[in-house]
Design a protein around this motif. Structure first.
Motif, PDB file in Angstrom:
ATOM      1  N   ASN A  93      49.951  22.602  19.213  1.00 48.82           N
ATOM      2  CA  ASN A  93      50.914  22.146  19.814  1.00 48.82           C
ATOM      3  C   ASN A  93      52.282  22.108  19.083  1.00 48.82           C
ATOM      4  N   LYS A  94      53.415  22.248  19.762  1.00 47.43           N
ATOM      5  CA  LYS A  94      54.664  22.401  19.203  1.00 47.43           C
ATOM      6  C   LYS A  94      55.336  20.928  19.261  1.00 47.43           C
ATOM      7  N   TYR A  95      55.924  20.951  18.006  1.00 52.38           N
ATOM      8  CA  TYR A  95      56.583  19.446  17.585  1.00 52.38           C
ATOM      9  C   TYR A  95      57.811  19.825  17.098  1.00 52.38           C
ATOM     10  N   ALA A  96      58.920  18.971  17.700  1.00 54.23           N
ATOM     11  CA  ALA A  96      60.459  19.128  17.055  1.00 54.23           C
ATOM     12  C   ALA A  96      60.313  18.330  15.937  1.00 54.23           C
ATOM     13  N   VAL A  97      61.341  18.531  14.862  1.00 55.75           N
ATOM     14  CA  VAL A  97      61.548  17.752  13.841  1.00 55.75           C
ATOM     15  C   VAL A  97      62.438  16.697  14.110  1.00 55.75           C
ATOM     16  N   VAL A  98      62.186  15.548  13.694  1.00 55.39           N
ATOM     17  CA  VAL A  98      63.061  14.414  14.168  1.00 55.39           C
ATOM     18  C   VAL A  98      63.791  13.898  13.003  1.00 55.39           C
ATOM     19  N   LYS A  99      63.005  13.870  11.779  1.00 49.93           N
ATOM     20  CA  LYS A  99      63.629  13.448  10.621  1.00 49.93           C
ATOM     21  C   LYS A  99      63.112  14.073   9.247  1.00 49.93           C
ATOM     22  N   VAL A 100      63.797  14.380   8.312  1.00 56.02           N
ATOM     23  CA  VAL A 100      63.373  14.903   7.162  1.00 56.02           C
ATOM     24  C   VAL A 100      63.786  13.986   5.793  1.00 56.02           C
ATOM     25  N   THR A 101      62.976  13.800   4.911  1.00 55.16           N
ATOM     26  CA  THR A 101      63.309  12.957   3.735  1.00 55.16           C
ATOM     27  C   THR A 101      62.710  14.056   2.611  1.00 55.16           C
ATOM     28  N   PRO A 102      63.162  13.698   1.342  1.00 52.24           N
ATOM     29  CA  PRO A 102      62.364  14.312   0.284  1.00 52.24           C
ATOM     30  C   PRO A 102      60.753  14.325   0.218  1.00 52.24           C
ATOM     31  N   LEU A 103      60.254  13.248   0.820  1.00 49.44           N
ATOM     32  CA  LEU A 103      58.824  12.827   0.829  1.00 49.44           C
ATOM     33  C   LEU A 103      58.094  13.373   1.890  1.00 49.44           C
TER      34      LEU A 103
END
Length: 110
Positions: A93-103
């Motif tokens: 399944n394909k997912y959109a990236v909604v939030k990115v943090t260094p962790l």
């Protein structure tokens, strides 16, 4: 997050073009493969305020060597090449990236 059960994911770059009839055609370019752990988000007030009704469709991914997070973190503020141009594939399944943090990375059902 415990990284005992590793799962592979693939990061794709979206290339959008218009077909002859004017329909939008998406092509996916495989640019990164990583292994890590998927975590289901807790149903607390903070998570509900951030994701609302999409909380059940949102997952948190942590790569084992923390190699995917810095790559996507650079895309959070860039206008021509930002997070909307990337997808994560997990279990077909394909997912959109909604939030990115260094962790970690939060992905959401598309």
């Amino acid at each position: 997050m415990l990284l005992s059960k590793l799962t592979p994911i693939t990061l794709y770059n979206i290339k959008s073009t218009r077909g002859e009839d004017g329909d939008l055609i998406e092509e996916y370019e495989n640019i990164f493969e990583a292994e890590g752990a998927i975590q289901y988000l807790a149903s607390d007030e903070v998570a509900f305020s951030a994701y609302g009704a999409n909380l059940d469709k949102t997952y948190r991914f942590k790569s084992i060597y923390n190699d995917l997070e810095p790559f996507l973190l650079e895309k959070t503020n860039n206008f021509p090449d930002n997070l909307t141009k990337y997808l994560v594939e997990w279990k077909g399944n394909k997912y959109a990236v909604v939030k990115v943090t260094p962790l970690y990375i939060d992905i959401q059902w598309r």
